[in-house]
Scaffold this active site. Structure first.
Site, PDB file in Angstrom:
ATOM      1  CG  HIS A  37      -1.904  -1.042   1.322  1.00 13.31           C
ATOM      2  ND1 HIS A  37      -1.842  -2.067   2.230  1.00 13.31           N
ATOM      3  CD2 HIS A  37      -3.027  -1.267   0.594  1.00 13.31           C
ATOM      4  CE1 HIS A  37      -2.881  -2.867   2.076  1.00 13.31           C
ATOM      5  NE2 HIS A  37      -3.608  -2.418   1.081  1.00 13.31           N
ATOM      6  CG  ASP A 152      -5.956  -7.470  -5.393  1.00 11.62           C
ATOM      7  OD1 ASP A 152      -6.511  -8.495  -4.995  1.00 11.62           O
ATOM      8  OD2 ASP A 152      -5.226  -6.765  -4.664  1.00 11.62           O
ATOM      9  CD  GLN A 155      -9.378  -4.616  -6.505  1.00  7.16           C
ATOM     10  OE1 GLN A 155     -10.182  -5.152  -5.774  1.00  7.16           O
ATOM     11  NE2 GLN A 155      -8.332  -3.957  -6.030  1.00  7.16           N
ATOM     12  NE  ARG A 189      -9.023 -11.921   2.228  1.00 10.19           N
ATOM     13  CZ  ARG A 189      -9.632 -11.101   1.387  1.00 10.19           C
ATOM     14  NH1 ARG A 189      -9.009 -10.696   0.300  1.00 10.19           N
ATOM     15  NH2 ARG A 189     -10.858 -10.674   1.618  1.00 10.19           N
TER      16      ARG A 189
HETATM   17  O1  PAF Z   1      -8.086  -3.925  -3.195  1.00 15.85           O
HETATM   18  C1  PAF Z   1      -8.760  -3.557  -2.204  1.00 15.85           C
HETATM   19  O2  PAF Z   1      -8.252  -3.336  -1.101  1.00 15.85           O
HETATM   20  C2  PAF Z   1     -10.268  -3.388  -2.349  1.00 15.85           C
HETATM   21  O3  PAF Z   1     -10.800  -4.322  -3.231  1.00 15.85           O
HETATM   22  C3  PAF Z   1     -10.677  -1.957  -2.769  1.00 15.85           C
HETATM   23  C4  PAF Z   1     -10.143  -1.590  -4.130  1.00 15.85           C
HETATM   24  C5  PAF Z   1     -10.172  -0.961  -1.729  1.00 15.85           C
HETATM   25  C6  PAF Z   1     -12.206  -1.848  -2.831  1.00 15.85           C
HETATM   26  O4  PAF Z   1     -12.800  -2.140  -1.609  1.00 15.85           O
END
Ligand code: PAF
Length: 285
Positions: A37, A152, A155, A189
């Site tokens: 992050h 991800d 995503q 996780r």
């Molecule tokens: O990747 C994540 O942490 C989540 O899927 C996100 C993009 C914050 C959406 O809740």
């Protein structure tokens, strides 16, 4: 660093910045922040004048029996880390702010196609939940850049499609996976792994690397490579959901001419569902 807990506070800050002509970069998160992050925040700082991070554990992207209730909440710790990393604004809303009509009746955003393959086969509501909350966050942050990690990867593509289809005037930026020294991709996780599982976990990346080598040697053997990946993970104590070679661009099944490929996998190890992927550029000249 300013922290706001409601949309009104977010709008106030964004209005001031926009009036000053400042650009904004935004990193959405569910908290429990790690080095991955913080690499997104670093990129955000490079891209724009002002940075926003959101922390919100989004219930509608978790399926029944998944870890919504137990998802680690570490707001105080996260907040201190973000302040140390020069964040401008932390947005940490509660459920009512983002789902004023309640989570059962609220409008949902669905990105077709992409949402129903790979992870979507095993988590049918997941990407609709992600697309819905990310749409709300992108609209309300009025961001110029939104930054997501490539761990991800599916995503990231769902969100790119969402932004394109809803004509959202911002850039969706993908950032490389950050790994531990032993190759395990950083993930909130990973905290679910016990000591034995933590030692087993790097096998997921090793299996992706072995598949990469074989794909370079035998690019016409994709089904065998996928089967071998599944078997290797099973033999190492994982319960794999899929191990799949796809086109990087759109995650479609590759044709003979495709050279930009990704190998993606999702596998359970104990109570942790781990996902990982690697990109492979084939030389077919
Ligand atoms: O990747 C994540 O942490 C989540 O899927 C996100 C993009 C914050 C959406 O809740």
């Amino acid at each position: 660093m300013e922290t706001v807990f409601d949309l009104a506070g977010l709008h106030r800050a964004v209005t001031v910045w926009k009036a000053e002509g400042a650009t904004i970069a935004f990193v959405p998160t569910m908290g429990n922040l790690h080095r991955g992050h913080f690499s997104l925040l670093e990129r955000a700082r490079e891209l724009a004048d002002k940075t926003i991070v959101s922390i919100f554990v989004n219930p509608i992207q978790f399926g029944k029996g998944e870890d919504y209730e137990s998802y680690p909440s570490t707001l105080e710790h996260d907040s201190a880390g973000l302040a140390d990393n020069d964040l401008d604004l932390l947005f940490a809303p509660d459920l009512n702010q983002l789902y004023p009509g309640g989570i059962d009746t609220d409008t949902r955003v669905v990105v077709p196609g992409l949402s129903h393959i790979l992870c979507g086969r095993f988590r049918p509501e997941h990407f609709s939940g992600v697309a819905t909350v990310v749409a709300k966050l992108l609209i309300n942050t009025q961001t110029d850049f939104a930054i997501f990690g490539e761990k991800d990867y599916q995503q990231l593509l769902v969100i790119r499609q969402l932004a394109t289809d809803l004509c959202m005037p911002m850039e969706i930026v993908g950032m490389p996976i950050i790994r531990k020294d032993d190759g395990l991709a950083m993930s909130s996780r990973n905290a679910y792994l016990n000591m034995t599982e933590r030692k087993q976990a790097p096998l997921i990346y090793q299996t992706l690397q072995a598949a990469t080598q074989r794909l370079r040697r035998e690019p016409d053997q994709i089904p065998a490579i996928e089967a071998e990946g599944m078997k290797a993970l099973e033999a190492g104590g994982f319960k794999p959901e899929y191990f799949s070679v796809r086109r990087t661009e759109d995650l479609a099944e590759p044709g003979a001419q495709d050279i930009r490929l990704s190998i993606l996998t999702a596998a359970w190890l104990g109570s942790a569902r781990l996902i990982d992927n690697v990109k492979v550029l084939l030389d077919k000249s």
